[in-house]
Design an enzyme around this catalytic site. Structure first.
Site: not given
Ligand code: DGL
Length: 223
Positions: A7-8, A39-40, A71-72, A176-177
């Site tokens: 994950d990020s 990541y988003g 998720n992203t 997930t964050h």
């Molecule tokens: N935790 C990630 C998700 O579920 C990425 C969040 C991010 O880095 O923007 O999308």
């Protein structure tokens, strides 16, 4: 069996914990790519470059199953990754829209990163699962994952994003964050059920392992 998870940053630890709970004897490799968070808010090409490097590393370290605990990255990259690495098994994390829509909730809010909200996959999840009479609102939450990852001013960010949002029966945590700040989100929606994909992902991984190692020495029956 070595399971690679990424994950990020720390968001995916929510997924890792759920998997480890039902599969305690497997070996885990976790990549927390906080350097590239969020990541988003990246383009598909930027994201593909980042996640390809992580998958390469996890593969080199011996992972056979890759869990995209994000998720992203799932909604934007998993199809391309499956094509690029046919030798690996991928399990992704998607906004739990199906799960929320299946329950008798009329008003559902989906919180996720801009990248997830704008993805084709999220659009199809909505089209496939929304029942007659249900209202499902997609809410992009720019900056929220970053705020959680880097310990920035969470109260201010949540206020900015959620203070006008009211009257939902269910809130899907499509990043997930966000599962790390359930209590804080719940304060804005005291009567809503918060839904995330952690257990669903863990069950998917369990199913895969059962298929691969039906009598495997490490597999402990799932509990
Ligand atoms: N935790 C990630 C998700 O579920 C990425 C969040 C991010 O880095 O923007 O999308």
């Amino acid at each position: 069996m070595k399971i690679g998870i990424f994950d990020s940053g720390k968001g995916g630890t929510t997924i890792y914990r759920a998997i480890k709970k039902i599969l305690p004897s497997e070996e885990y490799l976790y990549v927390a790519d906080s350097k590239n968070c969020p990541y988003g808010e990246k383009t598909d090409e930027e994201l593909m470059k980042i996640v390809t490097k992580i998958v390469d590393d996890l593969k080199e370290w011996g992972a056979e199953i890759i869990v995209i605990a994000c998720n992203t990255a799932t909604t934007r990259c998993i199809e391309r990754l499956r094509k690029m690495y046919p030798e690996l098994l991928f399990v992704g994390t998607e906004p739990a829209i199906k799960q929320a829509a299946r329950s008798n909730h009329n008003r559902i809010l989906v919180m996720a990163t801009p990248g997830t909200i704008e993805s084709e996959r999220t659009k199809s999840l909505l089209a496939e699962n929304k029942k007659n009479g249900q209202t499902i609102k997609l809410l992009a939450c720019p900056g929220l994952a970053d705020t959680i990852e880097n310990g920035l001013d969470l109260d201010k960010k949540l206020d900015e994003l959620l203070s006008k949002e009211k009257e939902y029966d269910a809130v899907v945590l499509g990043c997930t964050h966000y599962s790390l700040i359930k209590d804080e989100i719940q304060k804005f929606f005291p009567n809503a059920e918060l839904v995330d994909g952690c257990e669903g992902v863990a069950r998917q991984v369990e199913k895969l392992i059962k298929k691969i190692e039906p009598n495997g020495s490490k597999y402990n029956g799932g509990r």
